[in-house]
Write a protein that holds these residues in place. Structure first.
Motif, PDB file in Angstrom:
ATOM      1  N   ILE C  27      39.211  51.437  36.713  1.00 54.74           N
ATOM      2  CA  ILE C  27      39.298  50.671  37.736  1.00 54.74           C
ATOM      3  C   ILE C  27      38.038  50.069  38.504  1.00 54.74           C
ATOM      4  O   ILE C  27      38.056  49.035  38.575  1.00 54.74           O
ATOM      5  N   GLY C  28      37.412  51.002  38.782  1.00 56.88           N
ATOM      6  CA  GLY C  28      35.974  50.649  39.232  1.00 56.88           C
ATOM      7  C   GLY C  28      35.297  49.643  38.348  1.00 56.88           C
ATOM      8  O   GLY C  28      34.912  48.415  39.004  1.00 56.88           O
ATOM      9  N   GLU C  29      35.275  49.713  37.298  1.00 55.38           N
ATOM     10  CA  GLU C  29      34.621  48.645  36.240  1.00 55.38           C
ATOM     11  C   GLU C  29      35.054  47.354  36.612  1.00 55.38           C
ATOM     12  O   GLU C  29      34.632  46.469  37.034  1.00 55.38           O
ATOM     13  N   VAL C  30      36.450  47.147  36.646  1.00 58.47           N
ATOM     14  CA  VAL C  30      37.024  46.014  36.944  1.00 58.47           C
ATOM     15  C   VAL C  30      36.841  45.582  38.142  1.00 58.47           C
ATOM     16  O   VAL C  30      36.531  44.286  38.136  1.00 58.47           O
ATOM     17  N   LEU C  31      36.928  46.286  39.234  1.00 62.45           N
ATOM     18  CA  LEU C  31      36.624  45.818  40.367  1.00 62.45           C
ATOM     19  C   LEU C  31      35.268  45.406  40.623  1.00 62.45           C
ATOM     20  O   LEU C  31      34.828  44.351  41.094  1.00 62.45           O
ATOM     21  N   LEU C  32      34.309  46.287  40.003  1.00 63.58           N
ATOM     22  CA  LEU C  32      32.845  45.837  40.388  1.00 63.58           C
ATOM     23  C   LEU C  32      32.548  44.572  39.527  1.00 63.58           C
ATOM     24  O   LEU C  32      31.963  43.622  40.076  1.00 63.58           O
ATOM     25  N   SER C  33      32.819  44.435  38.331  1.00 62.08           N
ATOM     26  CA  SER C  33      32.318  43.413  37.486  1.00 62.08           C
ATOM     27  C   SER C  33      32.800  42.135  37.985  1.00 62.08           C
ATOM     28  O   SER C  33      31.982  41.046  37.548  1.00 62.08           O
ATOM     29  N   ARG C  34      33.802  41.981  38.842  1.00 63.98           N
ATOM     30  CA  ARG C  34      34.199  40.428  39.023  1.00 63.98           C
ATOM     31  C   ARG C  34      33.276  40.184  40.500  1.00 63.98           C
ATOM     32  O   ARG C  34      33.201  39.055  40.543  1.00 63.98           O
ATOM     33  N   ARG C  35      32.835  40.921  41.010  1.00 63.89           N
ATOM     34  CA  ARG C  35      32.242  40.773  42.204  1.00 63.89           C
ATOM     35  C   ARG C  35      30.599  40.480  42.076  1.00 63.89           C
ATOM     36  O   ARG C  35      30.140  40.972  41.197  1.00 63.89           O
ATOM     37  N   LYS C  36      29.964  39.337  42.756  1.00 66.34           N
ATOM     38  CA  LYS C  36      28.582  39.243  42.572  1.00 66.34           C
ATOM     39  C   LYS C  36      27.894  40.115  43.418  1.00 66.34           C
ATOM     40  O   LYS C  36      26.575  40.646  42.824  1.00 66.34           O
ATOM     41  N   THR C  37      28.189  40.484  44.861  1.00 66.74           N
ATOM     42  CA  THR C  37      27.420  41.261  45.559  1.00 66.74           C
ATOM     43  C   THR C  37      28.301  42.347  46.046  1.00 66.74           C
ATOM     44  O   THR C  37      29.572  42.262  46.199  1.00 66.74           O
ATOM     45  N   LEU C  39      28.283  45.155  49.089  1.00 63.46           N
ATOM     46  CA  LEU C  39      27.671  45.759  50.306  1.00 63.46           C
ATOM     47  C   LEU C  39      26.113  45.218  50.453  1.00 63.46           C
ATOM     48  O   LEU C  39      25.214  45.865  50.602  1.00 63.46           O
ATOM     49  N   GLY C  40      26.273  43.801  50.092  1.00 62.20           N
ATOM     50  CA  GLY C  40      24.961  43.108  50.561  1.00 62.20           C
ATOM     51  C   GLY C  40      24.112  43.062  49.453  1.00 62.20           C
ATOM     52  O   GLY C  40      23.218  42.247  49.450  1.00 62.20           O
ATOM     53  N   ARG C  41      23.900  44.162  48.541  1.00 61.26           N
ATOM     54  CA  ARG C  41      23.214  43.934  47.287  1.00 61.26           C
ATOM     55  C   ARG C  41      23.845  43.405  46.152  1.00 61.26           C
ATOM     56  O   ARG C  41      24.984  43.648  45.784  1.00 61.26           O
ATOM     57  N   GLU C  42      22.970  42.776  45.341  1.00 60.65           N
ATOM     58  CA  GLU C  42      23.712  41.702  44.281  1.00 60.65           C
ATOM     59  C   GLU C  42      23.661  42.748  43.124  1.00 60.65           C
ATOM     60  O   GLU C  42      23.132  43.735  42.873  1.00 60.65           O
ATOM     61  N   VAL C  43      24.871  42.329  42.649  1.00 57.81           N
ATOM     62  CA  VAL C  43      25.355  43.628  41.462  1.00 57.81           C
ATOM     63  C   VAL C  43      24.775  43.213  40.020  1.00 57.81           C
ATOM     64  O   VAL C  43      25.243  42.046  39.667  1.00 57.81           O
ATOM     65  N   THR C  44      24.189  44.104  39.439  1.00 60.03           N
ATOM     66  CA  THR C  44      23.675  43.845  38.216  1.00 60.03           C
ATOM     67  C   THR C  44      24.379  44.756  37.281  1.00 60.03           C
ATOM     68  O   THR C  44      25.165  45.959  37.777  1.00 60.03           O
ATOM     69  N   GLU C  45      24.515  44.505  35.913  1.00 63.96           N
ATOM     70  CA  GLU C  45      25.206  45.330  34.906  1.00 63.96           C
ATOM     71  C   GLU C  45      24.614  46.715  34.964  1.00 63.96           C
ATOM     72  O   GLU C  45      25.562  47.750  35.176  1.00 63.96           O
ATOM     73  N   ALA C  46      23.373  46.849  34.965  1.00 67.70           N
ATOM     74  CA  ALA C  46      22.811  48.157  35.118  1.00 67.70           C
ATOM     75  C   ALA C  46      23.377  49.083  36.448  1.00 67.70           C
ATOM     76  O   ALA C  46      23.663  50.316  36.184  1.00 67.70           O
ATOM     77  N   TRP C  47      23.363  48.284  37.333  1.00 67.62           N
ATOM     78  CA  TRP C  47      23.712  49.037  38.553  1.00 67.62           C
ATOM     79  C   TRP C  47      25.310  49.340  38.785  1.00 67.62           C
ATOM     80  O   TRP C  47      25.638  50.572  38.697  1.00 67.62           O
ATOM     81  N   ILE C  48      26.122  48.389  38.055  1.00 74.94           N
ATOM     82  CA  ILE C  48      27.422  49.031  37.647  1.00 74.94           C
ATOM     83  C   ILE C  48      27.539  50.064  37.014  1.00 74.94           C
ATOM     84  O   ILE C  48      28.170  51.155  37.202  1.00 74.94           O
ATOM     85  N   GLY C  49      26.613  50.215  35.869  1.00 72.32           N
ATOM     86  CA  GLY C  49      26.755  51.245  34.914  1.00 72.32           C
ATOM     87  C   GLY C  49      26.214  52.535  35.689  1.00 72.32           C
ATOM     88  O   GLY C  49      27.021  53.661  35.648  1.00 72.32           O
ATOM     89  N   SER C  50      25.453  52.607  36.639  1.00 78.43           N
ATOM     90  CA  SER C  50      24.940  53.754  36.949  1.00 78.43           C
ATOM     91  C   SER C  50      26.051  54.018  38.140  1.00 78.43           C
ATOM     92  O   SER C  50      26.250  55.491  38.178  1.00 78.43           O
ATOM     93  N   VAL C  51      26.574  53.287  38.865  1.00 76.04           N
ATOM     94  CA  VAL C  51      27.732  53.516  39.875  1.00 76.04           C
ATOM     95  C   VAL C  51      28.838  54.306  39.055  1.00 76.04           C
ATOM     96  O   VAL C  51      29.407  55.302  39.333  1.00 76.04           O
ATOM     97  N   LEU C  52      29.074  53.897  37.826  1.00 74.74           N
ATOM     98  CA  LEU C  52      30.376  54.333  36.991  1.00 74.74           C
ATOM     99  C   LEU C  52      29.872  55.616  36.578  1.00 74.74           C
ATOM    100  O   LEU C  52      30.621  56.421  36.885  1.00 74.74           O
ATOM    101  N   ALA C  53      28.568  55.768  35.979  1.00 79.70           N
ATOM    102  CA  ALA C  53      28.254  57.095  35.787  1.00 79.70           C
ATOM    103  C   ALA C  53      28.307  58.125  36.749  1.00 79.70           C
ATOM    104  O   ALA C  53      28.768  59.117  36.724  1.00 79.70           O
TER     105      ALA C  53
END
Lengths: 547, 681, 501, 106, 167
Positions: C27-37, C39-53
């Protein structure tokens, strides 16, 4: 403070070097984390040297505080370690261990001082490995718990392996790996034997334990109380013969006895000077020490049974080593083969099973440590100057380097057993002891004395005397102050032992007599009764229980 | 016994040692060379002092009653190990009894003279800046070792000195190490001596072992002498097929072992080969070590252990015969040598043979007597030769000398005295000692003693022949040296000559201390009941020759024959080398083969080399090192195993891992089938 | 009438947490990967990865915690008393904890690695978690139904993970081989189960154990086929050949994960089956295991000698280790089994560490594989070289490391049970193993660097993992039974529980 | 009444045919099918055995049939993943010949 | 010989033949797939004969309906109706494997034919909807849950592997 140190003197001596080494390592690791450079190389070297010197001072304290007349183990420390397997931290020394410890701590600073300049590459790790190595060796010499001994015995290999492999000569990798594999081969088979002994002792006492003897003030069963069946009393792998064979193989490889010696020349030739010094000075003694402490006491019948074989191998080692040494073109290799011969003498003494022989054997272990160590130092000094060790590249070296030649001469004389130098006393006692029981063997071994003179003096002549033919030899510089000090430090004990060996003999002899007593006691044991019935008494837990 | 005189003993060896140590430290740790006068003052001083100490000790010794003439100075227990009946212990102790006293005096005395002589001899040696000090360091060290050997109170300590002198001779022979040949001779001497030491060690083991069995474990001479009876008929069991099996008498074997040692040190057959080469060293060394003192150690040892040899008749016979053969063999070689020092060297070997023969025949007193006199005149001869060599600017070939008698007159006279002494002309020391030797041989019960005596006589003749040959070739005829040499010929300086005079004096008079009754009867008029005070002095410690029933007439007769032989030899030499100088060449030509053989010393060195040395090296290299070590163990066993494992993987198992899924499945099916099959059975 | 079952959900807790984690990750991936930012910080793939991890690791920690608590409590409970199929007992709890730990470390390793190899899909963590839940199900199951289901739940995600780096042929190939051979094996296993069921009339281990005897040959065939299935999972010779290929081809982090966890699961489950289901036939089985162990030790070690690909080398070494573990089964004693348990934990530390280094060294979308590119590593990355050496030494079983204690335990048990021949074979072969393990330090320390690749730092996750493993190796090497962490006791207690002792 | 031993026999036959397929065919798709066949064989056995053990201590016992249902699910999952793998492989090397998949060896 | 028996043998023969057809038909993948369907269906028939109606139903639905279709779909997708491969490698090995498998078969048959006991009479409603349903959601509820997880994993995996977008 003082009595605290005295109470844990052995542990102090054993772990102080490694402790400092680890601290140094941590320091540089931390500084690396903050992006710093860490301590500079010279400081590392100095600290390492200081550490070894302090360790040596500790061991002198040990030597002084040691009670010569006491036969039981002294400075004993005993604490549970891995209770499930009956492994305890159990250290203690008798006269033999004392000699080994003092010799080790004595050679260590010398080795470091000798390699002050010739180790330029990655000094930090070098110092660390040397300290690590010292702890490993000392630990093996003071261990009274078989498991603990095995741990140190193997751990020791790693630093040596790196010292040879990183700072060694052109074929260092081959030499290092060969060294490691040879030793592993033997010691792993020994491990199996250890386990069998462990199993037997459990079967008989119902207690899991590796303690060689019962710690003082307790009558807990120990390996020394274990009956080890003779051939025909049990299945083959439980019998003394095979168990001793396994132990003997491990030790014989380390000694090294012909035909398990071929790792030694390679290791020596490739190792850096300090490495060779320690290798020859201490590591080889592991084998003979192992025979004394574990082999013959645990398996007296088998060792007596196999004595002819071992004596024979020792003789072969003496003659063979000398002959092969005679035809070496590489000085270091020559010294290496001479070690084979010398250790042959030690083995001969040990397996004479009488006081003279064994005492002489132990003393000779020390002597060989000093003399051969010194020889390697000298070769190293020459190599540092000329970057060759081939005899034919030299000749007339005595002209440009008289002091060096003098030191070399003295050391050579001590190594060929000239009276009033250390080599003689040990050799004489060994031969005397051997002659008392095996005259013929003694005769053959004595011929080794002649051969020793032959190959050593031949080498000495070709290196030192004659006209200076190679021009680059003409401008060789004589020993510097550091080297002079090193040589003096190592030559003084030669004269001391040669002139007045009594303090050593007095400490060694009771230990030897005790070993013989134990042997006798254990020899009658298995013969009187076949392996006893399992007792399953106070087992912590039954390892042989089936679901 | 008084304490002082006993504590004195230790100083006799220690003084030279201290000097040596001082030199050693100076050489090793101080870069600046020590001034020469300090050096020689210390060395000569120390030796001189220990000579005085020896004299004092001697006087103390003489004060003691006949039976108990023994001083012991025990420092500490040197080596002690073992328990109960096998307890071995060797003291660091010095003992002085008449024998050692005699030799101590000789060593320190002659030693002192030679030290002094060396000052002059080494003066002009400029080969290295510290050579002078190094030389004296070695010389002192030698004196120390020799004194330890002599004064040792037990076998082990004696062995210390024994090896010590060997080391020093090694160092001194190779003193000018820059010359490859000298170095070679040095190590040769050491190694050959080691072969002897091998015997010595075995002897020690053997005696100790059996004394221990007999319940009296000790290697101290006094104890052994007391308990020797215990071993009188002990024996070693050997396999029956061994010669003289199945039982060897311990004492004989031990005696032979020790004699092997003696052969090494005293250059007897077959181990004499090192001594001629030892002449490579500086001449004072040849005089001190290889003529006067060290080489006689073997004889001294046999006398020391006389209590063993007297109980070992067979061994004694071997000793005697070896001595005799050595004597004549060496003498025969000496005939053809042209190097002045070589001639003297072979004469030394031959004289040593004399002493050994005497000892073997039980004439220990005679052996010691000849040892003493020989020390004087042989030292004299060597030093004289040294003087000649100095004068000739280090030319040693007598073919290049001649006619020196009026160019270096003083040297000529002392040398002549030496020659007469060694040739054994009446009145000279050599005469009496040789007479004693021959007499003891004549009266002994060794098998073939007549033959021995004959050999002795012949040797005496030959000796006198080649000595006179040497003398005439050197000092008579016209000078064959180069012009510039000839012009600068002159006697060496005082410091060199004075020792010669002293030695010359003793070479003449030394004989009179052992004046046999036959000649010395007249001294009774002066209240001395026995003229042979030397024998008297030694009698308590040495088994005297049983009083032979020979009438004085027989003695005179024997002496006459000996002297006749000597004279004959001398005359022949005169005839050949003064009267008809062209003859020798012709004789040599006619006996070319024989002459050649002599010239090359019977090719003994070559034979040893071909028979022992080369094969040993070759076998070690080709068979042991390359074959067994590299080939068999490393190549086949070790790397072979590695190769097998590797090959097993890379040529076998590897192909099962083909990367094809279905082949894997095939193996699985096989495995499964096997497993299931086993389970179902 | 239908009576609703009384379910003890706490039994499901460890598995459940992991499963929940998996879904949240998706779920988290789906949610995160569609938004650009975010909480104010811009979303990068690496960031997503670490969050999911982070999410995944959080749930793994939970499950780890639960497992530990259960183990500490020492209780044992079944999910459904009417029809017990899984049972969370100390044994299961311990293994579960180990598995959770393994998964945790793998996730930590993955963060940097996936980004580095540009295959940073959140599904990765989901699959890891799902597979882990399957493993946990396996070790907890006391019924063949759950066992089989767990097996598949474990395997299928791993098939996918092996092929996770889709663009790489080797990755595809490894996935394919693993899949074909794996499903073939599980088919065999299944058929074996069928026969066992036929022989006993029930799928629960207990019933099978009751019905099983050597005379019933249908049952024996079933047993054999089941064993084959497991032999495949633990890659015992001759069912091992997939291992090197798959380990080499799969992304390193996946290799790390599977090489440890799958093995742990398979061994633990086999342990349970041996004690519960196959109790009656251990005499016969110990012969079988003897042969398997001998073959495995020899082949694994010998083949490893000629490898020049580090991953392949580790693969063969893992085969060899499987052989050593089998020795424990041969003994059939408590000592042997608890030695196996200890060995598994030790193996987790050393092997995960070793692969962790390999993972760390991958850069620029390239796997780190060739041995000779290790040359001179000590010069460039001293710390990394040091820990790698430590792991190699431990794998070789040199004293002072946990590897030695583990091997020691096994050999001791073998000798105690009288299998000296096997022990000797084992030690001789570990001499061989020393040879190839030492090649790694030889290259790192004693050779000059071949190519001077720039040194990129170790990412936090990797650093932590390596440090953790290194500490574990050393600590348990010296104090296998320390004051707070009595690993030896734990292993033995769990096994004893299995025996109902 | 169906002869159960022959049912089991039939399952064995099918099972082995499946094995043959996996072991010999080179077409990945067919290999997958063969695996399915093996699973089916197992199913058949389960059903047959369940017919033998319909009742365990009094209550009806459906382990076999449940198992079959599970296996069917698993089979579906396997096929999905398997075909996925085949596709991704096919994308890279444009073939479904199992024997061309041998990069990794030795 | 009663009707069910006859039917059984008919189905069995059909199943074996079609299975062989699937394995042996090396030309046409589609044909193989279809023959697989036949096997499935005939197995379903046998299930019915053994009163396992639900299972039979699922068999037809899932296998025949879903799985084989999936196969066909992929075959079409990858367009490999006809596969011409280069000559096979390791023929001998395969033949040996085949032979071995047949051997195993014989062995299996020998063993199984002896060990199978007689079928007891069935209880009421055995294998019926009610029973199976109740069992699934009481005793075996866990399996249902986990099966869900499994399918999830399969979906995710299939997506990851097969989705076009390669990022």
């Amino acid at each position: 403070m003082g009595e605290l140190i005295d109470a844990h003197l052995l542990s102090m001596i054993t772990f102080f070097p490694l402790g400092v080494g680890v601290l140094l390592l941590l320091s540089s690791g931390l500084s690396a984390l903050v992006g710093g450079e860490g301590l500079p190389d010279p400081l590392w070297r100095a600290l390492g040297f200081a550490t070894t010197v302090i360790t040596f001072l500790f061991s002198l304290r040990l030597f002084a505080a040691f009670t010569a007349t006491e036969t039981a183990y002294q400075f004993v420390e005993h604490a549970p370690w891995i209770s499930d397997y009956g492994v305890n931290y159990f250290v203690g020394i008798d006269g033999i261990s004392l000699m080994m410890v003092v010799m080790t701590t004595f050679l260590m600073p010398i080795a470091l001082a000798a390699s002050w300049t010739d180790i330029a590459k990655s000094v930090k790790s070098y110092v660390f490995f040397m300290l690590f190595l010292e702890t490993g060796m000392l630990g093996a010499f003071v261990s009274l718990n078989l498991f603990q001994f095995y741990v140190f015995w193997e751990v020791m290999l790693i630093p040596m392996y790196f010292i040879i492999g990183i700072w060694g000569g052109p074929r260092r990798v081959y030499a290092a790996v060969k060294f490691f594999l040879f030793t592993m081969f033997g010691s792993l088979l020994m491990l199996v034997a250890i386990l069998v002994v462990y199993y037997l002792s459990y079967q008989q006492t119902g207690v899991l334990g590796f303690d060689l003897v019962a710690p003082p003030g307790s009558d807990a069963p120990s390996l020394m109380d274990t009956l080890i069946p003779l051939t025909g009393q049990a299945v083959w792998w439980k019998t003394q013969f095979w168990l001793f064979a396994a132990f003997a193989l491990a030790f014989a490889i380390k000694v090294p006895m012909v035909p398990f010696h071929t790792w030694l020349p390679d290791a020596h030739v490739e190792a850096p000077t300090a490495g060779s010094v320690i290798l020859a000075g201490v590591l080889l003694k592991m084998g003979t020490y192992g025979f004394l402490r574990f082999g013959i006491t645990l398996f007296p019948n088998a060792s007596v049974e196999l004595t002819p074989l071992l004596i024979g191998l020792a003789l072969v080692g003496i003659v063979y080593g000398s002959l092969v040494a005679m035809v070496q073109g590489d000085i270091k290799k020559l010294v290496a083969y001479s070690s084979v011969a010398h250790l042959g003498f030690v083995m001969l003494g040990i397996f004479a099973f009488n006081v003279q022989g064994m005492t002489g054997g132990v003393l000779q272990m020390v002597n060989h440590g000093i003399s051969t160590g010194a020889l390697f130092l000298l070769v190293g000094m020459l190599y540092e100057r000329r970057h060759t060790r081939m005899i034919e590249d030299f000749g007339g070296v005595a002209k440009p380097m008289p002091v060096y030649a003098a030191c070399f001469g003295i050391v050579v004389m001590s190594s060929i057993g000239l009276p009033l130098l250390n080599g003689f006393v040990g050799e004489f006692l060994i031969l005397l002891g051997t002659f008392l029981v095996y005259p013929l063997a003694a005769v053959i071994a004595t011929s080794g004395v002649v051969l020793a003179a032959a190959y050593m003096l031949w080498m000495f002549r070709r290196v030192m005397f004659g006209p200076v033919e190679h021009p680059e030899n003409r401008k060789l510089i004589d020993l510097g102050l550091r080297e002079k000090l090193v040589m003096v430090t190592i030559i003084v004990p030669m004269f001391w032992i040669g002139l007045y060996p009594d303090p050593l003999l007095r400490r060694i002899e009771p230990a030897v007599i005790e070993i013989q007593r134990v042997m006798e006691a254990r020899r009658v044991m298995p013969e009187s009764q076949a392996a006893a019935e399992p007792v399953r008494a106070a087992a912590v837990w039954a390892p042989e229980a089936r679901p | 016994m008084t304490g002082s005189s006993e504590d004195l003993l230790r100083w006799i060896p220690l003084l030279p040692l201290m000097a040596a140590v001082y030199h050693g430290v100076m050489l090793g740790l101080v870069r600046r060379p020590t001034p020469r006068w300090v050096t020689w003052l210390l060395s000569c001083g120390s030796v001189g002092l220990s000579f005085l100490a020896a004299c004092y000790a001697m006087s103390e010794l003489v004060k003691l009653p006949e039976g108990s003439r023994l001083l012991i100075d025990n420092l500490y227990t040197w080596v002690g190990a073992g328990v109960g009946s096998q307890a071995f212990s060797a003291e660091m102790a010095f003992a002085m009894d008449p024998i050692s006293a005699v030799l101590t005096l000789i060593v320190t005395g002659v030693g002192f003279l030679i030290h002094v002589y060396s000052i002059g001899y080494m003066e002009d040696d400029q080969r290295e800046d510290k050579g002078f000090q190094r030389f004296f360091c070695y010389l002192n060290l030698f004196t120390f070792s020799m004194l330890v050997l002599v004064l040792a109170d037990n076998l082990l300590l004696m062995f210390v000195g024994w090896e010590g002198v060997g080391l020093c001779s090694y160092l001194l022979i190779g003193f000018w190490y820059a010359d490859r040949f000298n170095a070679y001779c040095g190590s040769k001497a050491f190694i050959v001596n080691r072969i002897g030491d091998f015997g010595f060690l075995l002897g020690i083991f053997l005696l100790f072992t059996h004394f221990a069995e007999a319940g009296a474990p000790s290697v101290a001479f006094t104890d052994m002498k007391q308990n020797i009876a215990l071993l009188a008929n002990a024996s070693i069991a050997v396999p029956a097929w061994m010669p003289f099996g199945p039982e060897w008498p311990v004492l004989d074997v031990a005696a032979l072992c020790f004699f092997l040692g003696a052969c090494g040190k005293s250059a007897q057959l077959p181990l004499y080969v090192w001594l001629p080469d030892a002449m490579a060293g500086p001449t004072p060394v040849s005089a001190l070590i290889h003529a006067a003192t060290m080489v006689t150690a073997g004889v001294y040892m046999i006398c020391r252990l006389s209590f063993v040899y007297t109980l070992a008749p067979d061994a004694s016979a071997v000793v005697a015969w070896t001595g005799a053969l050595t004597a004549i063999f060496a003498a025969s070689i000496a005939i053809a040598q042209t190097d002045i020092k070589k001639v003297l060297a072979y004469s030394t070997v031959s004289q040593l043979g004399y002493m050994v023969m005497a000892a073997g025949c039980g004439g220990y007193t005679a052996a010691m007597f000849h040892l003493g006199t020989h020390a004087f005149f042989k030292a004299l001869l060597f030093l004289g030769a040294g003087a000649v060599i100095l004068a000739m600017h280090h030319e040693q070939d007598i073919e290049k000398m001649g006619g020196l008698r009026n160019r270096v007159p003083r040297t000529h006279w002392v040398f002549l005295i030496g020659v007469l002494a060694i040739a054994g002309f009446p009145g000279f020391s050599g005469f009496f000692s040789k007479d004693e030797v021959l007499l003891s041989v004549f009266t002994s019960h060794v098998p073939g003693t007549r033959w021995l005596h004959g050999i002795g006589l012949v040797t005496a003749g030959i000796t006198s022949f080649y000595m006179f040959r040497l003398y005439f070739r050197t000092f008579w005829g016209e000078c064959r040296a180069h012009k510039e040499v000839r012009d600068h010929l002159q006697d060496p300086p005082r410091v060199v000559m004075n020792p010669l005079y002293v030695l010359a004096f003793f070479s003449i008079v030394a004989g009179f201390v052992g004046l046999p009754q036959a000649y010395g009867g007249w001294v009774q008029n002066f209240g001395v009941e026995d003229s042979n005070s030397f024998a008297n002095f030694l009698r308590p410690v040495l088994p005297a020759i049983e009083p032979h029933g020979l009438s004085h007439a027989t003695e005179y007769g024997l002496a006459a024959i000996a002297v006749g032989a000597a004279t004959l030899g001398g005359l022949l030499a005169w005839f050949l080398y003064v009267r008809r100088p062209e003859l020798p060449a012709r004789i040599a030509a006619s006996l070319a083969g024989f002459h050649h053989t002599l010239l090359n010393k019977y090719w003994v060195d070559e034979i040893y080399d071909a028979l022992i040395v080369r094969p040993l090296v070759r076998v070690s290299d080709r068979v042991l090192f390359r074959g067994v070590d590299a080939g068999l163990i490393d190549g086949a066993a070790v790397n072979g195993t590695a190769r097998i494992v590797r090959g097993f993987a890379s040529h076998g198992l590897k192909y099962a891992q083909s990367g094809l899924a279905q082949s894997y499945i095939f193996f699985m099916i096989v495995g499964a089938a096997a497993l299931v099959g086993y389970l179902v059975r | 009438m239908i009576k609703p079952p009384i379910l003890d959900l706490s039994v499901l807790a460890p598995i459940g947490f992991v499963a929940i984690g998996a879904m949240l990750v998706l779920i988290g991936e789906v949610l995160l990967s569609r938004r650009k930012t975010f909480l104010g910080r811009e979303v990068t793939e690496a960031w997503i990865g670490s969050v999911l991890a982070m999410i995944a690791m959080f749930w793994l920690v939970l499950s780890l915690y639960v497992a530990c608590v259960t183990f500490a409590a020492g209780t044992s409970s079944v999910f459904n008393p009417d029809h017990p199929m899984i049972q969370l007992d100390p044994f299961a709890a311990l293994v579960t904890a180990v598995l959770a730990l393994g998964a945790l470390l793998s996730c930590a390793l993955a963060i940097g690695y996936l980004a580095e190899l540009r295959i940073n899909h959140g599904e990765f963590y989901a699959l890891i978690l799902l597979s882990t839940s399957g493993m946990m199900l396996m070790v907890a199951s006391i019924d063949m139904l759950t066992l089989f289901l767990g097996l598949e739940l474990m395997s299928i995600p791993i098939y996918v993970l092996a092929g996770f780096d889709r663009r790489k042929l080797r990755s595809n190939e490894s996935a394919l081989k693993y899949f074909i051979i794996g499903s073939f094996a599980s088919a065999l296993l299944l058929y074996g189960m069928a026969l066992l069921y036929g022989a006993s009339g029930s799928t629960s281990f207990a019933a099978i154990g009751a019905a099983l005897d050597a005379s019933n040959s249908m049952a024996m065939i079933g047993l054999g086929l089941v064993l084959v299935g497991f032999a495949f999972k633990i890659s015992a010779v001759p069912f091992h050949q997939w291992t090197p290929d798959v380990y080499e081809g799969a992304p390193s982090v996946v290799t790390a994960f599977m090489s440890v966890t799958v093995k742990v699961t398979a061994f633990a489950t086999l342990l349970r089956m041996l004690t519960l289901a196959f109790g009656g036939t251990e005499e016969t089985l110990s012969h079988v295991f003897w042969v398997l162990a001998a073959l495995t030790i020899v082949v694994g070690n010998v083949m490893a000698v000629i490898q020049d690909n580090i991953k392949r080398l580790l693969a063969y070494s893992s085969i060899a280790h499987a052989g050593y573990l089998l020795i424990g089964f041969v003994t059939g004693t408590i000592a042997g089994y608890s030695a196996v348990m200890f060995y598994l934990v030790a193996y987790l530390f050393m092997n995960l560490g070793a692969f962790g280094v390999v993972v760390t060294l991958a850069n620029h979308g390239q796997e780190f594989e060739r041995m000779d590119s290790l040359a001179g590593l000590a010069r460039r990355r001293p710390g990394l070289a040091a820990v790698m050496t430590l792991f190699m030494v431990s794998l070789a079983g040199i004293p002072g490391t946990v590897g030695f204690i583990a091997k020691f335990g096994l050999f001791a048990a073998a000798v105690n049970a009288g299998y000296v021949g096997l022990t000797i074979l084992g030690v001789l072969m570990s001499v061989v193993s020393v040879y190839y393990y030492l090649r790694v330090p030889v290259l790192m320390y004693m050779h000059e660097p071949t190519m001077e690749s720039e040194t990129l730092g170790v990412s936090t996750g990797e650093g932590v993992v390596l440090a953790f493993c290194a500490v574990g190796v050393l600590f348990f090497g010296f104090f296998p039974n320390g004051d707070n962490l009595h690993l030896l006791d734990w292993a033995r207690d769990s096994v004893r529980f299995l025996f109902g002792a | 009444m169906v002869p159960l031993d022959h049912v089991i026999g039939l399952s064995a036959v099918l099972f082995v045919i499946g094995i043959l397929g996996v072991a010999t065919r080179r077409n990945l798709i067919v290999i997958l099918m063969s695996i399915e066949l093996m699973l089916n064989a197992a199913n058949l056995a389960f059903v047959g055995f369940n017919r033998i053990w319909p009742v365990v201590d009094g209550v009806a016992h459906l382990d076999g049939q449940i198992f079959v249902l599970i296996v069917i699910t698993v089979a579906a999952a396997e096929v999905a993943v398997g075909l996925g793998i085949v596709i991704s492989l096919f994308r890279n090397r444009d073939s479904v010949n199992v024997e061309e998949v041998s990069l990794l060896k030795w | 010989m009663s009707a069910p028996v006859v039917l059984f043998y008919a189905f069995a023969a059909l199943a074996i033949i079609s299975a062989l057809g699937m394995v042996l038909n090396v030309r046409n993948t589609v044909a193989s797939a279809l023959s697989l369907v036949v096997t499935m269906v005939s197995l379903a028939g046998i299930y019915v004969l053994m009163e396992a109606h639900i299972v039979a139903a699922f068999q037809i639905m899932v296998y025949g309906g879903a799985i084989v279709v999936l196969f066909l779909f992929v075959v079409m997708l990858l367009n490999l109706r006809h596969d011409e491969f280069p000559p096979a490698r390791q023929r001998a090995l395969k033949l040996a494997g085949a032979g071995l498998a047949l051997l195993v078969l014989v062995e299996l048959l020998r063993v199984l034919s002896v060990d199978v006991p007689e079928a007891p009479p069935l209880p009421e409603g055995f294998g019926g909807y009610a029973q199976l349903g109740i069992a699934l959601y009481t005793d075996y509820v866990l399996l249902v849950e986990v099966a869900g997880l499994l399918l999830l994993a399969a979906i995710v995996g299939a997506l990851i592997l097969a989705k076009r977008r390669i990022d």
